[in-house]
Write a protein that holds these residues in place. Structure first.
Motif, PDB file in Angstrom:
ATOM      1  N   SER A 163       8.124 -25.121 -12.287  1.00 44.95           N
ATOM      2  CA  SER A 163       7.853 -24.263 -13.447  1.00 44.95           C
ATOM      3  C   SER A 163       7.462 -22.852 -13.020  1.00 44.95           C
ATOM      4  O   SER A 163       7.324 -21.958 -13.860  1.00 44.95           O
ATOM      5  CB  SER A 163       6.748 -24.865 -14.315  1.00 44.95           C
ATOM      6  N   ASP A 164       7.299 -22.649 -11.724  1.00 44.50           N
ATOM      7  CA  ASP A 164       6.816 -21.363 -11.221  1.00 44.50           C
ATOM      8  C   ASP A 164       7.938 -20.490 -10.679  1.00 44.50           C
ATOM      9  O   ASP A 164       9.029 -20.970 -10.341  1.00 44.50           O
ATOM     10  CB  ASP A 164       5.794 -21.595 -10.100  1.00 44.50           C
ATOM     11  N   VAL A 165       7.643 -19.202 -10.605  1.00 44.68           N
ATOM     12  CA  VAL A 165       8.458 -18.229  -9.883  1.00 44.68           C
ATOM     13  C   VAL A 165       7.524 -17.579  -8.871  1.00 44.68           C
ATOM     14  O   VAL A 165       6.496 -17.008  -9.243  1.00 44.68           O
ATOM     15  CB  VAL A 165       9.069 -17.175 -10.818  1.00 44.68           C
ATOM     16  N   ILE A 166       7.879 -17.669  -7.588  1.00 45.80           N
ATOM     17  CA  ILE A 166       7.013 -17.173  -6.510  1.00 45.80           C
ATOM     18  C   ILE A 166       7.441 -15.763  -6.107  1.00 45.80           C
ATOM     19  O   ILE A 166       8.630 -15.491  -5.904  1.00 45.80           O
ATOM     20  CB  ILE A 166       7.082 -18.115  -5.303  1.00 45.80           C
ATOM     21  N   TYR A 167       6.456 -14.888  -5.980  1.00 43.48           N
ATOM     22  CA  TYR A 167       6.704 -13.502  -5.569  1.00 43.48           C
ATOM     23  C   TYR A 167       6.153 -13.327  -4.159  1.00 43.48           C
ATOM     24  O   TYR A 167       4.959 -13.461  -3.917  1.00 43.48           O
ATOM     25  CB  TYR A 167       6.018 -12.549  -6.544  1.00 43.48           C
ATOM     26  N   LEU A 168       7.037 -13.063  -3.209  1.00 43.62           N
ATOM     27  CA  LEU A 168       6.685 -12.910  -1.799  1.00 43.62           C
ATOM     28  C   LEU A 168       6.478 -11.439  -1.461  1.00 43.62           C
ATOM     29  O   LEU A 168       7.342 -10.603  -1.743  1.00 43.62           O
ATOM     30  CB  LEU A 168       7.808 -13.500  -0.937  1.00 43.62           C
ATOM     31  N   ILE A 169       5.336 -11.151  -0.829  1.00 46.11           N
ATOM     32  CA  ILE A 169       5.058  -9.769  -0.420  1.00 46.11           C
ATOM     33  C   ILE A 169       4.624  -9.720   1.040  1.00 46.11           C
ATOM     34  O   ILE A 169       4.103 -10.689   1.588  1.00 46.11           O
ATOM     35  CB  ILE A 169       3.961  -9.111  -1.286  1.00 46.11           C
ATOM     36  N   ILE A 170       4.845  -8.570   1.668  1.00 50.86           N
ATOM     37  CA  ILE A 170       4.207  -8.221   2.937  1.00 50.86           C
ATOM     38  C   ILE A 170       2.999  -7.360   2.544  1.00 50.86           C
ATOM     39  O   ILE A 170       3.170  -6.214   2.123  1.00 50.86           O
ATOM     40  CB  ILE A 170       5.149  -7.396   3.839  1.00 50.86           C
ATOM     41  N   PRO A 171       1.782  -7.873   2.624  1.00 52.30           N
ATOM     42  CA  PRO A 171       0.622  -7.124   2.095  1.00 52.30           C
ATOM     43  C   PRO A 171       0.490  -5.709   2.644  1.00 52.30           C
ATOM     44  O   PRO A 171       0.146  -4.780   1.900  1.00 52.30           O
ATOM     45  CB  PRO A 171      -0.569  -8.003   2.502  1.00 52.30           C
ATOM     46  N   ASP A 172       0.765  -5.521   3.941  1.00 53.63           N
ATOM     47  CA  ASP A 172       0.633  -4.188   4.542  1.00 53.63           C
ATOM     48  C   ASP A 172       1.612  -3.194   3.950  1.00 53.63           C
ATOM     49  O   ASP A 172       1.404  -1.985   4.031  1.00 53.63           O
ATOM     50  CB  ASP A 172       0.851  -4.284   6.056  1.00 53.63           C
ATOM     51  N   ARG A 173       2.692  -3.693   3.321  1.00 53.02           N
ATOM     52  CA  ARG A 173       3.752  -2.827   2.815  1.00 53.02           C
ATOM     53  C   ARG A 173       3.816  -2.790   1.289  1.00 53.02           C
ATOM     54  O   ARG A 173       4.726  -2.191   0.738  1.00 53.02           O
ATOM     55  CB  ARG A 173       5.114  -3.288   3.369  1.00 53.02           C
ATOM     56  N   PHE A 174       2.840  -3.420   0.634  1.00 52.78           N
ATOM     57  CA  PHE A 174       2.930  -3.525  -0.824  1.00 52.78           C
ATOM     58  C   PHE A 174       2.175  -2.407  -1.539  1.00 52.78           C
ATOM     59  O   PHE A 174       2.774  -1.655  -2.314  1.00 52.78           O
ATOM     60  CB  PHE A 174       2.422  -4.892  -1.277  1.00 52.78           C
ATOM     61  N   ALA A 175       0.888  -2.277  -1.293  1.00 56.85           N
ATOM     62  CA  ALA A 175       0.109  -1.237  -1.972  1.00 56.85           C
ATOM     63  C   ALA A 175      -1.220  -1.034  -1.252  1.00 56.85           C
ATOM     64  O   ALA A 175      -1.875  -2.002  -0.844  1.00 56.85           O
ATOM     65  CB  ALA A 175      -0.136  -1.602  -3.431  1.00 56.85           C
ATOM     66  N   ASN A 176      -1.619   0.208  -1.129  1.00 52.75           N
ATOM     67  CA  ASN A 176      -2.872   0.577  -0.468  1.00 52.75           C
ATOM     68  C   ASN A 176      -3.918   0.889  -1.525  1.00 52.75           C
ATOM     69  O   ASN A 176      -3.958   1.996  -2.073  1.00 52.75           O
ATOM     70  CB  ASN A 176      -2.636   1.775   0.451  1.00 52.75           C
ATOM     71  N   GLY A 177      -4.768  -0.085  -1.816  1.00 57.61           N
ATOM     72  CA  GLY A 177      -5.784   0.111  -2.849  1.00 57.61           C
ATOM     73  C   GLY A 177      -7.076   0.688  -2.321  1.00 57.61           C
ATOM     74  O   GLY A 177      -7.898   1.192  -3.086  1.00 57.61           O
ATOM     75  N   ASN A 178      -7.276   0.620  -0.999  1.00 62.64           N
ATOM     76  CA  ASN A 178      -8.518   1.114  -0.406  1.00 62.64           C
ATOM     77  C   ASN A 178      -8.208   1.804   0.921  1.00 62.64           C
ATOM     78  O   ASN A 178      -8.237   1.178   1.981  1.00 62.64           O
ATOM     79  CB  ASN A 178      -9.504  -0.044  -0.188  1.00 62.64           C
ATOM     80  N   PRO A 179      -7.916   3.098   0.904  1.00 63.77           N
ATOM     81  CA  PRO A 179      -7.577   3.821   2.145  1.00 63.77           C
ATOM     82  C   PRO A 179      -8.676   3.777   3.203  1.00 63.77           C
ATOM     83  O   PRO A 179      -8.401   3.995   4.381  1.00 63.77           O
ATOM     84  CB  PRO A 179      -7.334   5.261   1.659  1.00 63.77           C
ATOM     85  N   LYS A 180      -9.909   3.468   2.803  1.00 59.38           N
ATOM     86  CA  LYS A 180     -11.019   3.462   3.755  1.00 59.38           C
ATOM     87  C   LYS A 180     -10.901   2.341   4.791  1.00 59.38           C
ATOM     88  O   LYS A 180     -11.514   2.423   5.855  1.00 59.38           O
ATOM     89  CB  LYS A 180     -12.353   3.349   3.010  1.00 59.38           C
ATOM     90  N   ASN A 181     -10.132   1.278   4.469  1.00 65.56           N
ATOM     91  CA  ASN A 181     -10.028   0.179   5.430  1.00 65.56           C
ATOM     92  C   ASN A 181      -8.688   0.179   6.175  1.00 65.56           C
ATOM     93  O   ASN A 181      -8.328  -0.822   6.810  1.00 65.56           O
ATOM     94  CB  ASN A 181     -10.252  -1.174   4.737  1.00 65.56           C
ATOM     95  N   ASP A 182      -7.964   1.289   6.120  1.00 60.91           N
ATOM     96  CA  ASP A 182      -6.644   1.334   6.751  1.00 60.91           C
ATOM     97  C   ASP A 182      -6.707   1.032   8.249  1.00 60.91           C
ATOM     98  O   ASP A 182      -5.797   0.422   8.804  1.00 60.91           O
ATOM     99  CB  ASP A 182      -5.996   2.702   6.547  1.00 60.91           C
ATOM    100  N   SER A 183      -7.768   1.484   8.896  1.00 56.96           N
ATOM    101  CA  SER A 183      -8.006   1.180  10.306  1.00 56.96           C
ATOM    102  C   SER A 183      -9.392   0.560  10.424  1.00 56.96           C
ATOM    103  O   SER A 183     -10.246   0.738   9.565  1.00 56.96           O
ATOM    104  CB  SER A 183      -7.917   2.442  11.171  1.00 56.96           C
TER     105      SER A 183
END
Length: 617
Positions: A118-138
């Motif tokens: 019954s589901d549809v799965i959405y696969l992401i590469i987290p590092d390439r999806f969206a940067n919500g907190n630039p402070k933790n980039d490194s």
């Protein structure tokens, strides 16, 4: 003065001995099926101590290895209430303590509902999806620092970015999220994909914290969505904290030292295979930077089992996707899988079995009759339908049908469903993070995209989408993995194109998104697609017709007719051929256009297009 120095030296030496650097798992729960828990205490010469525990908790076993920095302590938590305990470590007259917690489980945790058809799965590469907190980039604690100018480097996507865009994923029609591994990967380069994990109890700080991962699960559940963890049993990264101080020599496979896998997974069941070929497949390392774990070592198997159960319970997970499943020791991995499904009877696990033959893939699904020939049962509920993926990657360029070209390839894939114990629990997909991008293969041909997405949305199994496909993203596998794992446009401040919003999308992106969203949103409520039977017809003129239908005894009879015309020209199909399924239905409403089709005599379909018809009386 000498006496003082000697006493100080003894004190420093003892303090070093008393140091506990790690406790894994860091805590456990009461009322678990897996009630005997093997705790690793790690620290300098920790094994020299005698160990006791408070509150009447029973220590079943204390196991030491050739490495004195480890001790494996098995406790029995059966019928023990949630509470805090204190372990005491004593060496002569000196002692120190370590607190340990047994926590209460969530209500009805054992019987959690997992992902299914019954589901549809959405696969992401987290590092390439969206940067919500630039402070933790490194992070000061991890080697590789963020640099978006390096295609294979860290780009800064994180859990905060995922949470920020969950409504986008829901609007698309997806109901479950599969991020590639989020645990710490401390490799010096190419750490963004997460498959070389260095700490499997810790979220990578460049993604966020363990608490943020819990928040991700919570936010998904608030939206009626599911969280699937990408779990790796076959290997860790060479920067894993154990690698330079192994608990046992055979914690990893050594030959001695390194030997690469031959990748010939067929040796796992080939009756004619040589022992050396079988060993090199199963025990060889995937790549030099990924030490191959030895699941035939009971300590390793127990560690992996407890870690997996810990994450399910801790993060309230809804399923696993297991990387490189068929490269593991097959007896060990079958025990691992059974232990998890014994703990959570409804928990779904899909394994990556990247093979190109249905009989070979079906060997790895739970209760396979092929596996039973040699008394093997993987206990794995689901495998990935790679043969369907193979067909999808070629078929839509085959305009002229022949005996084995064109839509017959898709038809033939489902002909072999009899090999699978549960074909409805196969993962179906057109692409993923390791394959060529569909829109690159087909040069962003929207009609071919529509046919492929219609196919995976309406056949048996669980559809999986790869991030960005729904807006026409492409990428050339020939240029390296980084090109098929590009940043999602709009995931970073300053991106010129924000495809997360309607106003930010290009006209082309919006065309792809509108189609995808309407298709997969319709699928959410199409129960006949989730659980119905399939009847398909041999393709004619490159036109494939199949029906998804319920039994007449079902409370609500529902039939969906799917027509995929892979011929460049318009086709007319006679409905009389499909009387077996059309029965007394008079018309069909196309679910994406609301156009009505009379089923009395014939149906016209444009070239390179698809129809999904809900049949009506």
């Amino acid at each position: 003065m000498k006496k003082y120095v000697l006493l100080l030296s003894l004190f420093i030496n003892f303090a070093s001995n008393a140091q506990i650097d790690r406790v894994e798992p860091p805590f456990w729960w009461s009322d678990m099926h897996l009630s005997e828990v093997q705790i690793i205490f790690y620290g300098k010469n920790i094994a020299q101590n005698q160990i006791t525990v408070s509150n009447g908790l029973v220590i079943k076993n204390i196991q030491k290895t050739e490495n004195p920095n480890y001790v494996f302590v098995t406790i029995d938590t059966k019928n023990v209430a949630a509470q805090d305990f204190v372990f005491t470590f004593k060496n002569g007259k000196k002692s120190f303590t370590q607190n340990y917690a047994l926590k209460s489980r969530r209500e009805n945790s054992k019987f959690r509902k997992s992902f299914d058809a019954s589901d549809v799965i959405y696969l992401i590469i987290p590092d390439r999806f969206a940067n919500g907190n630039p402070k933790n980039d490194s992070s000061k604690d991890t080697n590789e620092k963020a640099n978006r100018s390096i295609p294979g480097g860290r780009h800064g996507g994180d859990i905060a970015g995922i949470i920020k865009n969950l409504d986008y994923i829901k609007e698309l029609g997806a109901t479950a999220l599969w991020p590639t591994p989020l645990c710490e990967d401390n490799d010096e380069n190419h750490s963004y994909h997460g498959y070389g994990q260095s700490d499997v109890y810790k979220i990578d700080p460049r993604y966020g914290t363990n608490e943020e991962y819990l928040q991700l699960s919570s936010e998904l559940h608030k939206r009626g969505m599911k969280n699937i963890m990408d779990y790796v049993t076959n290997h860790w990264g060479w920067k894993h904290w154990m690698y330079n101080d192994l608990p046992t020599y055979d914690w990893i496979h050594q030959f001695p030292g390194y030997s690469q896998s031959n990748y010939r997974m067929t040796t796992q069941f080939d009756k004619n295979a040589s022992k050396i070929d079988t060993k090199n497949c199963m025990d060889g390392w995937f790549v030099p930077s990924m030490p191959d774990l030895n699941q035939s070592n009971p300590l390793v198997l127990n560690y992996l089992t407890q870690n997996a159960v810990w994450w399910i319970e801790y993060a309230d997970l809804d399923g696993f996707r297991v990387d490189t499943y068929s490269y593991n020791d097959k007896v060990g991995i079958s025990k691992w899988t059974k232990a998890i499904t014994d703990e959570y009877p409804n928990f779904n696990i899909v394994g990556e079995v990247w093979m190109h033959d249905q009989a070979q893939m079906s060997y790895w699904q739970k209760d396979s009759k092929i596996g039973a020939i040699e008394s093997f049962n993987s206990n794995l509920p689901s495998v990935m339908d790679f043969t369907l993926h193979d067909a999808i990657g070629n078929v839509f360029n085959e305009n002229n049908a022949s005996w084995d070209k064109g839509m017959i390839q898709v038809y033939d894939n489902f002909v072999n469903d009899f090999l699978y114990p549960n074909p409805n629990n196969l993962l179906v997909f057109a692409e993923n993070h390791d394959t060529g991008r569909f829109n690159e293969i087909y040069k962003n041909d929207f009609k071919k995209h529509q046919m492929a997405m219609t196919l995976i949305a309406t056949v048996r199994g669980i559809p999986q989408l790869y991030y960005g496909s729904e807006i026409g993203m492409n990428g050339d596998k020939g240029k390296g993995d980084a090109d098929i794992r590009k940043d999602f446009p709009g995931g970073w401040d300053g991106d010129s194109n924000n495809a997360f919003t309607k106003q930010g999308r290009t006209a082309e992106q919006q065309k792809f998104f509108d189609f995808s969203s309407k298709l997969f949103t319709w699928r959410k409520s199409a129960a006949v697609i989730h659980s119905g039977k399939t009847t398909h017809y041999i393709p004619e003129n490159n036109v494939y017709v199949y029906f998804r239908h319920n039994d007449p005894s079902d409370n609500e009879l529902q039939t969906v007719m799917v027509v995929i015309n892979n011929n460049p020209g318009k086709q007319t199909i006679k409905t009389s051929r499909f009387k077996e399924n059309i029965q007394n239905f008079k018309s069909g409403k196309e679910v994406l256009t609301d156009k009505s089709f009379d089923l009395k005599d014939e149906i016209e379909i444009e070239g390179k297009s698809a129809l999904i018809l809900e049949l009506k009386n």
